[in-house]
Enzyme design. Sequence first.
Site, PDB file in Angstrom:
ATOM      1  N   ARG A  63      -7.182   8.651  -7.237  1.00 46.29           N
ATOM      2  CA  ARG A  63      -8.146   7.609  -6.895  1.00 46.29           C
ATOM      3  C   ARG A  63      -9.164   8.140  -5.912  1.00 46.29           C
ATOM      4  NH1 ARG A  63      -6.669   1.774  -4.233  1.00 46.29           N
ATOM      5  NH2 ARG A  63      -6.289   2.961  -2.349  1.00 46.29           N
ATOM      6  N   THR A  67     -14.916   5.013  -3.976  1.00 45.25           N
ATOM      7  CA  THR A  67     -15.275   4.104  -5.082  1.00 45.25           C
ATOM      8  C   THR A  67     -14.086   3.316  -5.593  1.00 45.25           C
ATOM      9  OG1 THR A  67     -14.834   5.740  -6.820  1.00 45.25           O
ATOM     10  CG2 THR A  67     -17.055   5.728  -5.817  1.00 45.25           C
ATOM     11  N   ASP A 159       1.894   3.061   0.153  1.00 45.96           N
ATOM     12  CA  ASP A 159       1.621   3.973  -0.955  1.00 45.96           C
ATOM     13  C   ASP A 159       2.928   4.273  -1.683  1.00 45.96           C
ATOM     14  OD1 ASP A 159       1.530   6.909  -2.035  1.00 45.96           O
ATOM     15  OD2 ASP A 159      -0.569   6.243  -1.891  1.00 45.96           O
ATOM     16  N   ASP A 162       4.012   8.007  -1.705  1.00 44.55           N
ATOM     17  CA  ASP A 162       4.508   8.415  -0.394  1.00 44.55           C
ATOM     18  C   ASP A 162       5.903   7.857  -0.141  1.00 44.55           C
ATOM     19  OD1 ASP A 162       2.177   9.798   0.091  1.00 44.55           O
ATOM     20  OD2 ASP A 162       1.345   8.302   1.451  1.00 44.55           O
TER      21      ASP A 162
END
Length: 168
Positions: A63, A67, A159, A162
């Site tokens: 990602r 944006t 995340d 993670d």
Amino acid sequence: TYEVTRDLPTAPVEVVTPLETMTGETLAAKVALVPILRAGLGMLDGMMRLLPTAEVGFLGMVRNEETLEASTYAERLPEDLSGRQCYVLDPMLAPGGSAPAAIAQLKETGAERSQPISLVAAPAGVERMAADHPDVGVFVAALDRQLNDHGYILPGLGDAGDRLFGTE
């Protein structure tokens, strides 16, 4: 997995038990599981336990943090996806960049039926999927409240990659 596969076609199969022979049901559909690396790997083992004959492909996506759009850096898919039910495994459907991009990529390679499966989603991600792919259903375990300014789900889980791999 149960919910997303409930409408897959089945076929009768003869089963020999210790006491008698019976007719049971077996999965008649060809299935491909496509985890989005790296977080989608955390969903693969459970899906394979219930769909042991499924083929597995991989999409490496990253990602862009500015944006919030996804781009593919690696692709390893089964040779022929036509006629298969493809499930895209992506634990978080946040702003909806990676799942719609993965579905588009699968369609381009010949997949006729693809569905994303996520654990947690934000309303914006579900809306993005519906806008980009109105022909595709979305399966999520939980719909959280919203995204923050960085595109992370709130309250969310952090995340997923993670958390899965113990990194930050």
